[in-house]
Design an enzyme around this catalytic site. Structure first.
Site, short mmCIF file in Angstrom:
data_model
loop_
_atom_site.label_atom_id
_atom_site.label_comp_id
_atom_site.label_asym_id
_atom_site.label_seq_id
_atom_site.Cartn_x
_atom_site.Cartn_y
_atom_site.Cartn_z
N ARG A 102 42.56 52.36 34.73
CA ARG A 102 41.92 51.77 35.91
C ARG A 102 41.52 52.93 36.82
NH1 ARG A 102 43.52 46.61 39.64
NH2 ARG A 102 42.79 45.66 37.73
N HIS A 129 34.91 45.01 34.72
CA HIS A 129 36.31 44.56 34.56
C HIS A 129 36.37 43.61 33.36
CE1 HIS A 129 40.37 43.88 35.40
NE2 HIS A 129 40.32 43.16 36.51
N GLN A 132 39.44 41.08 32.56
CA GLN A 132 39.48 39.88 33.39
C GLN A 132 38.57 38.80 32.80
OE1 GLN A 132 41.24 39.18 36.47
NE2 GLN A 132 40.49 37.15 35.93
N ASP A 223 34.78 36.65 44.16
CA ASP A 223 35.66 37.82 44.23
C ASP A 223 35.56 38.37 45.66
OD1 ASP A 223 37.22 40.06 43.59
OD2 ASP A 223 35.60 41.12 42.57
N CYS A 263 39.26 36.14 40.37
CA CYS A 263 40.09 37.09 39.63
C CYS A 263 41.39 37.42 40.35
CB CYS A 263 39.29 38.36 39.35
SG CYS A 263 38.62 39.12 40.84
N ARG A 291 45.43 36.26 31.55
CA ARG A 291 45.34 37.72 31.39
C ARG A 291 46.33 38.18 30.31
NH1 ARG A 291 43.25 40.76 35.52
NH2 ARG A 291 43.27 42.34 33.88
N1 NVA Z 1 36.17 43.62 42.65
C1 NVA Z 1 37.60 43.78 42.84
C2 NVA Z 1 38.34 43.20 41.68
C3 NVA Z 1 39.84 43.28 41.80
C4 NVA Z 1 40.54 42.70 40.61
C5 NVA Z 1 37.91 45.24 43.02
O1 NVA Z 1 37.35 46.07 42.29
O2 NVA Z 1 38.69 45.59 43.91
N1 CP Z 2 42.48 40.52 38.79
C1 CP Z 2 43.07 41.73 38.71
O1 CP Z 2 42.65 42.63 37.97
O2 CP Z 2 44.17 41.84 39.50
P1 CP Z 2 44.99 43.16 39.79
O3 CP Z 2 44.11 44.06 40.65
O4 CP Z 2 46.22 42.71 40.51
O5 CP Z 2 45.31 43.85 38.48
#
Ligand code: NVA
Ligand code: CP
Length: 306
Positions: A102, A129, A132, A223, A263, A291
């Site tokens: 990540r 992502h 997800q 989101d 998500c 997930r």
């Molecule tokens: N768009 C959000 C998704 C979090 C799971 C982010 O990147 O923070």
């Molecule tokens: N939806 C998702 O990826 O959640 P987290 O940021 O908690 O991993």
């Protein structure tokens, strides 16, 4: 059983529609307990952003498969002190069987993957992502008994979620509509790729009209308005994004059987109202659970143990 042994998942577009279907089918079997997969492999989690769902679901998935998980949090490793990605990749490749990363730039996981032979999984970048979306598709399939011909409407920031959803829906034969404010639309390269994947089978629509996009949708998705790394812009975005809130009024335009997905984490009364998030159409907790199942299936297939 289809194998994805040794492959990477950096983008939804790395998968074919048959491969997505195979992952979803294994995920459903794992969830129902009709298939049990075991392996003794080691998964590394190299996360440069916060995570609850992704971190825990990947960890539990690997433990349930009989494998081990190593937390390679940047602040615990030399990654946090600036060791180059190309060096980290070649070293971790010698120890791990699979790694989930990540980070911010998509280019970073692409570089990592080009220097590592083990499967590299995108556990979220600013660009996509995909993990997800596997869980999202599983959730929609559970609800409607299939995916083809259904319409998913994403309302909000044209971000990593919007990107992977567009590609994922196009791959499985779903119509996908994205409604975002001007200046926050999904990237044109993703729109073009999604249209290419959809061919003339399904609709790929990008609009600034949330109401138009919501009309008759089977799944309404949103989101956060400011993603991780964009916290400084969060306040200034609120008035721009207000017309893109998922609320009861917007839901009244969707199909009466429509479900609501997010998500998570969610900001109640910003991108989604509390009433909708906690309401009867919300499937967000099943989505979060999935997930675990979808990623367990993904791990098993990338490791060639399914
Ligand atoms: N768009 C959000 C998704 C979090 C799971 C982010 O990147 O923070
Ligand atoms: N939806 C998702 O990826 O959640 P987290 O940021 O908690 O991993």
């Amino acid at each position: 059983m289809m194998s994805l042994k040794g492959r990477d998942l950096l983008s939804m577009a790395d998968l074919t529609s048959d491969e997505v279907r195979a992952i979803l089918s294994l995920a459903a079997e794992l969830k129902a307990g009709t298939t049990i997969v075991r392996c003794e492999k080691v998964l590394g989690l190299l996360f440069q952003k916060a995570s609850t769902r992704t971190r825990v679901s990947f960890s539990v998935a690997m433990y349930q498969l009989g494998g081990q998980v190593l937390d390679l949090n940047a602040s615990l490793t030399q990654v946090g002190r600036g060791e180059p990605t190309i060096d980290t990749a070649r070293v971790l490749d010698r120890y791990l069987d699979v790694v989930a990363i990540r980070t911010f730039a998509q280019a970073e996981i692409e570089t990592f993957a080009s220097y590592a032979k083990i499967p590299v999984i995108n556990a979220l970048t600013d660009w996509e992502h995909p993990c997800q979306v596997l869980a999202d598709l599983q959730t929609i399939q559970e609800e409607f008994g299939g995916l083809e011909g259904l319409t998913l409407t994403y309302v909000g920031d044209g971000n990593n979620m919007a990107h992977s959803l567009m590609l994922g829906c196009a791959l499985v034969g779903m119509n996908v509509r994205v409604a975002s404010p001007e200046g926050f639309m999904p990237h044109p390269d993703i729109v073009a790729k999604a249209k290419h994947l959809a061919g003339d089978r399904t609709e790929v629509l990008v609009t600034q009209d949330a109401k138009l996009a919501a009309k008759g949708a089977h799944a309404v998705y949103t989101d956060v308005w400011a993603s991780m790394g964009q916290e400084d812009e969060a306040e200034s975005r609120v008035p721009l994004f207000q017309p893109f809130q998922v609320n009861e009024e917007l839901m009244s335009l969707a199909d009466p059987e429509a479900i609501v997905l997010h998500c998570l984490p969610a900001h109640r009364e910003e991108e989604i109202t509390n009433a909708v998030l906690e309401g009867p159409q919300s499937r967000v907790w099943d989505e979060a659970e999935n997930r675990l199942h979808a990623q367990k299936a993904l791990l098993a297939m990338l490791l060639g143990v399914s």
